[in-house]
Enzyme design. Sequence first.
Site, PDB file in Angstrom:
ATOM      1  N   SER A  74       4.401 -16.918   5.205  1.00 39.00           N
ATOM      2  CA  SER A  74       3.561 -17.093   3.784  1.00 39.00           C
ATOM      3  C   SER A  74       4.341 -18.167   2.590  1.00 39.00           C
ATOM      4  O   SER A  74       3.308 -18.206   1.593  1.00 39.00           O
ATOM      5  CB  SER A  74       4.959 -15.938   3.044  1.00 39.00           C
ATOM      6  N   THR A 127       7.614 -16.840  -0.993  1.00 39.56           N
ATOM      7  CA  THR A 127       5.732 -16.948  -1.734  1.00 39.56           C
ATOM      8  C   THR A 127       6.045 -17.633  -3.215  1.00 39.56           C
ATOM      9  O   THR A 127       4.852 -18.588  -4.063  1.00 39.56           O
ATOM     10  CB  THR A 127       5.381 -15.657  -1.815  1.00 39.56           C
ATOM     11  N   GLU A 247       5.257 -11.043  -7.236  1.00 40.70           N
ATOM     12  CA  GLU A 247       4.639 -10.084  -5.458  1.00 40.70           C
ATOM     13  C   GLU A 247       5.293  -9.004  -4.917  1.00 40.70           C
ATOM     14  O   GLU A 247       7.222  -8.722  -5.056  1.00 40.70           O
ATOM     15  CB  GLU A 247       5.383 -11.396  -5.015  1.00 40.70           C
ATOM     16  N   ASP A 252       5.981  -7.336   3.553  1.00 42.19           N
ATOM     17  CA  ASP A 252       5.666  -7.601   4.695  1.00 42.19           C
ATOM     18  C   ASP A 252       7.005  -7.187   5.744  1.00 42.19           C
ATOM     19  O   ASP A 252       6.518  -7.151   7.039  1.00 42.19           O
ATOM     20  CB  ASP A 252       5.500  -9.224   4.272  1.00 42.19           C
ATOM     21  N   HIS A 256       7.119  -5.901   9.508  1.00 37.73           N
ATOM     22  CA  HIS A 256       7.753  -6.849  10.839  1.00 37.73           C
ATOM     23  C   HIS A 256       9.030  -5.463  11.775  1.00 37.73           C
ATOM     24  O   HIS A 256       8.873  -6.016  13.016  1.00 37.73           O
ATOM     25  CB  HIS A 256       8.420  -8.030   9.698  1.00 37.73           C
ATOM     26  N   ASP A 294      -1.053 -12.972   1.510  1.00 35.83           N
ATOM     27  CA  ASP A 294      -0.791 -13.914   1.577  1.00 35.83           C
ATOM     28  C   ASP A 294      -1.589 -13.758   2.990  1.00 35.83           C
ATOM     29  O   ASP A 294      -2.440 -14.775   4.064  1.00 35.83           O
ATOM     30  CB  ASP A 294      -0.111 -14.169   2.263  1.00 35.83           C
ATOM     31  N   HIS A 295      -1.861 -12.561   3.896  1.00 35.65           N
ATOM     32  CA  HIS A 295      -2.022 -12.711   5.196  1.00 35.65           C
ATOM     33  C   HIS A 295      -1.373 -10.485   5.373  1.00 35.65           C
ATOM     34  O   HIS A 295      -1.221 -10.075   4.690  1.00 35.65           O
ATOM     35  CB  HIS A 295      -0.950 -12.595   6.505  1.00 35.65           C
ATOM     36  N   HIS A 320       2.882 -11.169  11.919  1.00 34.37           N
ATOM     37  CA  HIS A 320       1.517 -11.618  11.145  1.00 34.37           C
ATOM     38  C   HIS A 320       0.004 -11.936  11.827  1.00 34.37           C
ATOM     39  O   HIS A 320       0.127 -11.929  13.020  1.00 34.37           O
ATOM     40  CB  HIS A 320       1.589 -12.868  10.483  1.00 34.37           C
TER      41      HIS A 320
HETATM   42 MG    MG Z   1       6.717 -13.558   0.058  1.00 30.86          MG
HETATM   43 ZN    ZN Z   2       6.447 -11.738   7.446  1.00 29.59          ZN
END
Ligand code: MG
Ligand code: ZN
Length: 364
Positions: A74, A127, A247, A252, A256, A294-295, A320
């Site tokens: 990130s 981020t 954000e 994310d 995970h 971001d991904h 990711h």
């Molecule tokens: Mg972030």
């Molecule tokens: Zn992550």
Amino acid sequence: MIKYLLALCVLFLGNVSAIPTPKPKNIILLIGDGMGLTQVTAGLYANNKRLNLERFPVTGLMKTHSASHLITDSAAGATAFSCGCKTYNGAIGMTRAKKPCLTILEQAKKNGLATGLVATSSITHATPASFIAHVDSRAEMEAIALFFLETELDFMVGGGLKYFNDRKTDQRNLYKELIQKGYQVSNFQEKPLKKFTPDPASPFAWFSASGEPDSVQAGRNYLPLSAKMATEHLSKRAENGFFLMLEGSQIDWACHAKDGPRAVAEMLDFDQAIGEILKFAEADGQTLVIVTADHETGGMVLEQGEGFEVLDVEFNSGQHTAALVPVYAFGPGAEHFGGIIDNTDIYRKMAMLWGYLTEPVVGN
Ligand code: MG
Ligand code: ZN
């Protein structure tokens, strides 16, 4: 006054000479951390097949690789957005040669615009940090917090209070220093965000947690509210426009953790914030809104569950992935964000539209 008029002239001339479309007064960049197409799809089907993301007239796809890795983290991802340079994983506002790079937020501030950062992580997390701080490693949270005293944001909401008021690396109390600078400052222990009506006469900061906000913590659903508050506050803070990065940080984290229901809940929290931003942008007519990620995280897969809304969410990875991620744009300049673009193009296009792009940004 003369300085101000000159700045206006420069902006006006820049506009006429170089920019083919109306220049956005405000830019709002919304980042769904880990938000790949499947995360968007999951949110959509879990929400009766509708998302605010469907309201964007322009969509594109984006390459996310960093300078050091096929699969970005990130920090490198956000630095590509903030500075337009490909850098190594872990870099916060630093080039791959470990030199500080000027961010779009810092440029906006220098040009007299209001600025804001909002996150559901700590405000010092990779981020948001990449828009304001310049450190070699994302792990340096207390060093990152110092940059919030250097570049004064007009609006900030996120966790990470302890990096300001319980510091191990020095004896400073940055929370008190923000108050001394004239900020309206508060936190989750004192008052929930919804109890505030920030006075536009001074900047506003609210801390949502001591460290990272818990996904199920009471009052953790502050993202849509802070989206609304941020636009109201920032539009009153500077008459020539603002830059806001908001954000959805925990899409994310849920991926995970391979937690499908939580990923969907985080996706919908982010989409509600997007709805608030669109409400402002539609009424305002001079605001460019960009949504991207971001991904992708988790290699998320949707399998046939029971019916449409009871989803069977699986994950191929707890990490990711390198998949292209979606880009959505609305408002003046939105047409530049279609097609397949690079993550560094997010910076380039914002800077071009605002007339800040003085020289090509090196490096892919
Ligand atoms: Mg972030
Ligand atoms: Zn992550």
